[in-house]
Each structure stands twice: as C-alpha cells, then as structure tokens.
Scaffold this active site. Structure first.
Site, PDB file in Angstrom:
ATOM      1  N   HIS A  19       0.895  -1.385   0.009  1.00  0.00           N
ATOM      2  CA  HIS A  19      -0.099   0.030   0.297  1.00  0.00           C
ATOM      3  C   HIS A  19       0.865   0.794  -0.750  1.00  0.00           C
ATOM      4  CE1 HIS A  19      -2.901  -2.375   2.085  1.00  0.00           C
ATOM      5  NE2 HIS A  19      -3.830  -2.256   1.607  1.00  0.00           N
ATOM      6  N   LYS A  43     -17.633  -5.954   7.378  1.00  0.00           N
ATOM      7  CA  LYS A  43     -16.744  -7.117   7.794  1.00  0.00           C
ATOM      8  C   LYS A  43     -16.464  -6.573   9.611  1.00  0.00           C
ATOM      9  CE  LYS A  43     -13.864  -7.065   3.963  1.00  0.00           C
ATOM     10  NZ  LYS A  43     -12.916  -6.360   2.662  1.00  0.00           N
ATOM     11  N   ARG A  92      -2.119  -5.808  -8.431  1.00  0.00           N
ATOM     12  CA  ARG A  92       0.198  -6.840  -8.372  1.00  0.00           C
ATOM     13  C   ARG A  92       0.304  -8.049  -9.201  1.00  0.00           C
ATOM     14  NH1 ARG A  92      -2.238  -8.399  -2.719  1.00  0.00           N
ATOM     15  NH2 ARG A  92      -4.492  -8.243  -4.041  1.00  0.00           N
ATOM     16  N   SER A 130      -3.304  -7.875   2.565  1.00  0.00           N
ATOM     17  CA  SER A 130      -3.269  -7.270   4.113  1.00  0.00           C
ATOM     18  C   SER A 130      -3.687  -9.048   4.806  1.00  0.00           C
ATOM     19  CB  SER A 130      -4.607  -6.504   3.762  1.00  0.00           C
ATOM     20  OG  SER A 130      -3.860  -5.541   4.026  1.00  0.00           O
TER      21      SER A 130
HETATM   22  O1  PNS Z   1      -8.988  -2.914   0.305  1.00  0.00           O
HETATM   23  P1  PNS Z   1      -9.837  -3.176  -0.700  1.00  0.00           P
HETATM   24  O2  PNS Z   1     -10.797  -4.489   0.128  1.00  0.00           O
HETATM   25  O3  PNS Z   1      -9.796  -4.722  -1.931  1.00  0.00           O
HETATM   26  O4  PNS Z   1     -11.191  -2.623  -1.001  1.00  0.00           O
HETATM   27  C1  PNS Z   1     -12.223  -2.380  -1.863  1.00  0.00           C
HETATM   28  C2  PNS Z   1     -12.894  -1.334  -1.981  1.00  0.00           C
HETATM   29  C3  PNS Z   1     -13.209  -0.134  -0.807  1.00  0.00           C
HETATM   30  C4  PNS Z   1     -11.817  -0.430  -3.107  1.00  0.00           C
HETATM   31  C5  PNS Z   1     -14.243  -1.893  -2.352  1.00  0.00           C
HETATM   32  O5  PNS Z   1     -15.045  -2.536  -2.043  1.00  0.00           O
HETATM   33  C6  PNS Z   1     -15.054  -0.390  -2.512  1.00  0.00           C
HETATM   34  O6  PNS Z   1     -15.167   0.496  -3.663  1.00  0.00           O
HETATM   35  N1  PNS Z   1     -16.201  -0.232  -1.930  1.00  0.00           N
HETATM   36  C7  PNS Z   1     -17.133   0.942  -1.822  1.00  0.00           C
HETATM   37  C8  PNS Z   1     -19.117   0.967  -2.260  1.00  0.00           C
HETATM   38  C9  PNS Z   1     -18.584   0.234  -3.314  1.00  0.00           C
HETATM   39  O7  PNS Z   1     -18.280   1.851  -3.921  1.00  0.00           O
HETATM   40  N2  PNS Z   1     -19.335  -0.524  -4.323  1.00  0.00           N
HETATM   41  C10 PNS Z   1     -18.955  -0.564  -5.822  1.00  0.00           C
HETATM   42  C11 PNS Z   1     -17.630  -0.484  -6.663  1.00  0.00           C
HETATM   43  S1  PNS Z   1     -17.761  -1.148  -7.952  1.00  0.00           S
END
Ligand code: PNS
Length: 177
Positions: A19, A43, A92, A130
């Site tokens: 990150h 979560k 990645r 993570s």
């Molecule tokens: O670190 P992560 O868990 O891979 O991050 C995922 C994240 C936070 C980017 C994704 O879950 C997100 O954007 N959540 C917010 C809700 C949302 O907008 N959902 C639609 C996205 S297509």
C-alpha cells in the site's frame, strides 16, 4: 492549471508495504491523493477504523500531498464529494485483474467522468496482501519486511495475548507449541 485529486480507496486492514509503495507512486503523479478507508460494518476487521486511520496518518506524514480519510457508501459518491477525478488502485498479479476490471467498469457505469488509474507496486510486493499478512501474523509467522515496523509492532501487541494463550493450551494438552 486544474489540480488533479485522486482517491485511493481500500480496507487497509492492516496497511502493508505494498500500500505504501502505491501511495508513494500515486503522490508523484497526482496533485493530491486521499487515502480513503472504507467504513464497512459487514466486515469484522482486525484493526478498528481509528487504528487504521492513525497508522496510515503516521505512515504517510512525509508526503505533503497525501491525506487520510474514511468513507462509507459508494466510492463514486465519495470521489464526487472530494472533487476527485481519479480512483487509484493497485494491480499485483493477473489474478487481481478480473476483480479490479469489474470494479472499474461498474464505477465508470455509475460515474463516467471518474477514471480508474491502475499502478503496479514494486515486484517484491506482488504476492503481498493484508489478508495474508493477518493470517501469517495470527499463526505466529514472521511478517518482517512486508509491513512497516509500526504495523508489525501493532500486530504483535494485538495478537500476542492470543498466541500466548494458544501456546499455553497446546503445552497443557501435550502438543508441541
Ligand atoms: O482493499 P479492498 O478491500 O480491496 O477495497 C475494496 C473497495 C473499498 C475499493 C471496494 O469494496 C469499494 O469501492 N467499496 C465501496 C462500495 C462501492 O462503491 N461498491 C461498488 C464498487 S464497484
């Protein structure tokens, strides 16, 4: 000239060197980068939102155009509130691509003006996540070099009581710890 703001959304549970590598790269190409921690009540995170926020704030304090925030709801709505024109995400390996593509295209459908920018972290972090860091740390393995020292220390403080309990349980039942 127009200032370009990007958000870097994620769970950051915990923040890893991958990150931070991405934050450093992003800080060089955007005028302002907002590291946005998702507030996700579904979560069950290892680190609370405020713990993750304070770790990220300390870890990014050297970057003057980076700030840390939390958000809930849709990423596209948060980006609009921040007046951001881009979403930064890391890719990645090929395995990330499908999920990231889905998210990027869904976000584009919701907000066509918002661009997703993918960056690759340094290759030594290409296997790092993570989830794996949490798993290895919970089982007592070394995560040195994978997370900043501060995160390593916080993980140790959080998990040591559980690890000690497990090792005491094993020695009681005659199993090797
Ligand atoms: O670190 P992560 O868990 O891979 O991050 C995922 C994240 C936070 C980017 C994704 O879950 C997100 O954007 N959540 C917010 C809700 C949302 O907008 N959902 C639609 C996205 S297509």
């Amino acid at each position: 000239m127009k200032k370009v703001t990007a958000i870097y959304p994620g769970s950051f549970d915990p923040p890893t060197n991958g990150h931070l590598d991405l934050i450093e790269r992003g800080s060089k190409i955007f005028d302002e980068l907002v590291v946005a921690i998702l507030r996700n009540p579904e979560k069950d995170p290892l680190f609370s939102l405020s713990e993750r926020r304070s770790m990220l704030e300390a870890l990014t304090s050297e970057f003057h155009n980076v700030r840390v925030d939390t958000f809930d709801g849709l990423t596209v709505d948060y980006a609009a509130r921040m007046k951001a024109s881009a979403v930064l995400r890391g890719i990645r390996a090929l395995s990330d691509y499908e999920y990231e593509l889905q998210m990027a295209l869904m976000n584009r459908k919701l907000q066509p003006k918002l661009e997703t920018v993918f960056m690759m972290p340094a290759e030594q972090y290409s296997y790092l996540s993570s989830r794996l860091v949490r798993e290895v740390a919970k089982l007592g393995g070394s995560i040195a070099g994978l997370v900043p020292e501060m995160v390593e220390q916080r993980l140790r403080e959080k998990l040591e009581p559980a690890l000690k309990l497990e090792s005491a349980r094993k020695s009681k039942t005659g199993k090797r710890a």
